[in-house]
Write a protein that holds these residues in place. Structure first.
Motif, PDB file in Angstrom:
ATOM      1  N   GLU A 197      14.229  -3.294  17.025  1.00  0.00           N
ATOM      2  CA  GLU A 197      14.661  -2.744  18.310  1.00  0.00           C
ATOM      3  C   GLU A 197      14.146  -3.700  19.368  1.00  0.00           C
ATOM      4  O   GLU A 197      12.945  -3.900  19.489  1.00  0.00           O
ATOM      5  N   GLU A 239      18.690  -2.094  25.331  1.00  0.00           N
ATOM      6  CA  GLU A 239      18.055  -1.992  24.015  1.00  0.00           C
ATOM      7  C   GLU A 239      19.075  -2.350  22.939  1.00  0.00           C
ATOM      8  O   GLU A 239      20.182  -1.820  22.903  1.00  0.00           O
ATOM      9  N   GLU A 253       6.831   1.679  12.870  1.00  0.00           N
ATOM     10  CA  GLU A 253       7.413   0.923  13.973  1.00  0.00           C
ATOM     11  C   GLU A 253       6.276   0.216  14.713  1.00  0.00           C
ATOM     12  O   GLU A 253       5.446   0.872  15.341  1.00  0.00           O
ATOM     13  N   LYS A 292       5.197   9.388  15.246  1.00  0.00           N
ATOM     14  CA  LYS A 292       6.495   9.148  15.885  1.00  0.00           C
ATOM     15  C   LYS A 292       7.163  10.459  16.307  1.00  0.00           C
ATOM     16  O   LYS A 292       7.288  11.383  15.518  1.00  0.00           O
TER      17      LYS A 292
HETATM   18 MG    MG Z   1      13.029   3.078  19.158  1.00  0.00          MG
END
Ligand code: MG
Ligand code: ADP
Ligand code: ZN
Length: 498
Positions: A23, A172, A235, A286
């Motif tokens: 990302e 993004e 992530e 998350k």
């Molecule tokens: Mg994200």
């Protein structure tokens, strides 16, 4: 089996398959913010580029920035995406002090661009990275934790918030999950980000400076056993250099393997990458999409880009980096291998600019792939941060080509450039580095060498030109290496010609 020993990388990739997903956030270089008319200049006094809209004051209303929408569509087109004919902004609700509205205007299930791909060349092979979506949102402000030793919130005595960045348009770009890369996953992750950066820079919509934060990467990594379902991803947030993209995938692969080997499970969480150690540490667990209570942004009308306009934008796209590189390869007359080594070194643009500043392609390549790459490696920095500009390198080469510097002297001048002593000519003057081309001085040095080596001189007079090396060596010594060996040789032979 319980273990907390880090396995080796080879061992990990022999037993597990990685899946990665990237990302990437890109701050657009628009003149004004996404939903108001505030300027976007980097580095202004804190909280001087704000207004009721980007501060989220009651009663203020956003208006979408056309230039930002256009830039996003162009990015989507360059990434082979379909462009929505109708889509909406969405509110992403969460509380964080750097976000004055307590929600971020973003896009959720109706992004502007979907389903594309970017072809990335790695070692001469094309790897196609699927693009899930490209959407438009607004950036948050910046929090500064002061009073502590580390600049982190732990140990800080107070926190300051600067809203200048709040509301700057942010694009993004989310990849589809990429399986099947095996041991090359870290390298390909890096190559993808580098290619994406080049594409966006070519479009001219952002300065894509990772070190300044106008391009930021979150790196998702998971591991699975061969044939099994994909594993749980972590992530890794805000990875701020190309090198760190590669390192963070690798680090996570090793860490996750260690956890899995020990019979543990991977928690879906964000992790922070530490530049200094190359480690990642656990951040927050998350959030899921429902935590954000997304809903269509009621203060903005839907976005319906005219297909004719989109077609025009598509037709006007510039030559993209991959085509551009193919053209340079032909123009510079390079083999696949030569071009490959330039790409691997991340030197295409540097060489191109050096050529534009007056050096031959061959010489430009030699400097950037030789001396300067070695130096960048030794210092652990990217080539463009090595400390010499293409203009300086070109100048150096022009001085060599005109006979003012030998290769050897040029390397000493380059040392000076890298040490920040100024431009090549300044350094030549300051360090007294110029080829001794004064024939009088050279002749004196040659006579001295002949007098000191009468038997060598005799051999040369007798036709043995190979013996000249001894005299040339002596002259080079007297002139402290600042004579051009070829000129010295010619003068020696002329002097001893019978
Ligand atoms: Mg994200
Ligand atoms: P979020 O906002 O929750 O981070 P996104 O959909 O924006 O979710 O991005 C998730 C990223 O993680 C995408 O790039 C996606 O391809 C990637 N991804 C999804 N599943 C996996 C997986 N099992 N392993 C690695 N990456 C994954
Ligand atoms: Zn504003």
């Amino acid at each position: 089996m319980s273990t907390n020993v880090l396995p080796t990388y080879d061992d990990v990739v022999s037993r597990y398959e990685p899946v990665i997903g990237l990302e990437t956030h890109v701050e657009l270089g628009t003149v004004t913010k996404m939903f108001c008319g505030c300027p976007t200049d980097f580095g202004a006094e804190p909280n001087t580029q704000v207004c009721p809209v980007c501060l989220g004051l009651p009663g203020s209303l956003p208006v979408a920035n056309r230039a930002a929408i256009e830039a996003t569509i162009r990015i989507g087109l360059a990434l082979n995406c379909s462009i929505a004919t109708w889509c909406r902004f969405a509110r992403k609700n969460y509380f964080y002090p750097d976000m004055p509205k307590n929600y971020q205007i973003s896009q959720y299930d109706e992004p502007l661009c979907v389903d594309g791909y970017l072809d990335v060349e790695v070692d001469g092979e094309l790897v196609r990275i699927g693009i899930e979506r490209v959407h438009l949102e607004e950036d948050t402000g910046k929090t500064l934790h002061v009073g502590g030793a580390t600049g982190r919130i732990h140990g800080a005595t107070e926190s300051l918030v600067d809203y200048n960045r709040a509301g700057i348009p942010l694009v993004e770009i989310v990849t589809k999950p990429v399986p099947g890369l095996g041991a090359r996953a870290p390298e390909i992750a890096k190559a993808y980000v580098a290619e994406l950066r080049d594409v966006i820079r070519t479009l001219g919509v952002s300065d894509v400076r990772m070190e300044q934060g106008s391009m930021r990467c979150d790196v998702n990594t998971s591991l699975n056993l061969p044939g099994a379902e994909w594993g749980t991803r972590t992530e890794t947030k805000n990875v701020n250099s190309l090198r760190s993209v590669e390192r963070s995938v690798r680090t996570e692969m090793l860490r996750q393997a260690m956890v899995l080997d020990g019979g543990g499970t991977i928690t879906q969480e964000t992790r922070h990458f530490h530049e200094d150690t190359g480690d990642t540490t656990s951040g927050r667990s998350k959030e899921t999409a429902t935590d954000y209570r997304y809903f269509p942004e009621p203060d903005l009308v839907p976005l319906a880009p005219e297909p004719v306009w989109v077609e025009q934008l598509k037709a006007a796209l510039p030559e993209l980096p991959r085509q551009h590189r193919a053209r340079l390869k032909t123009e510079w007359n390079l083999s696949d291998l030569d071009m490959q080594s330039i790409l691997n070194a991340g030197a295409v643009e540097l060489i191109e600019r050096t050529v534009a500043a007056g050096a031959s392609p061959e010489a430009a390549r030699k400097w950037w792939l030789g001396e300067l790459s070695r130096r960048a490696n030794a210092d652990g920095v990217e080539l463009e941060a090595v400390g010499a500009t293409p203009e300086q390198v070109a100048k150096l080469q022009v001085l060599v080509a005109s006979g003012k510097l030998t290769d050897k002297l040029a390397r000493q001048v380059l040392e000076g450039v890298l040490a920040g002593e100024g431009d090549p000519e300044q350094i030549m003057a300051a360090r007294g580095l110029e080829v001794v081309s004064d024939t009088g001085a050279l002749t004196a040095a040659i006579d001295e060498a002949i007098a000191a080596n009468p038997e060598v001189a005799e051999k040369i007079r007798g036709g043995n030109q190979a013996a000249a090396g001894v005299l040339i060596g002596a002259v080079m010594k007297t002139t402290k290496g600042q004579a051009d060996a070829k000129t010295v040789r010619e003068l020696v032979l002329a002097r001893l010609a019978s």
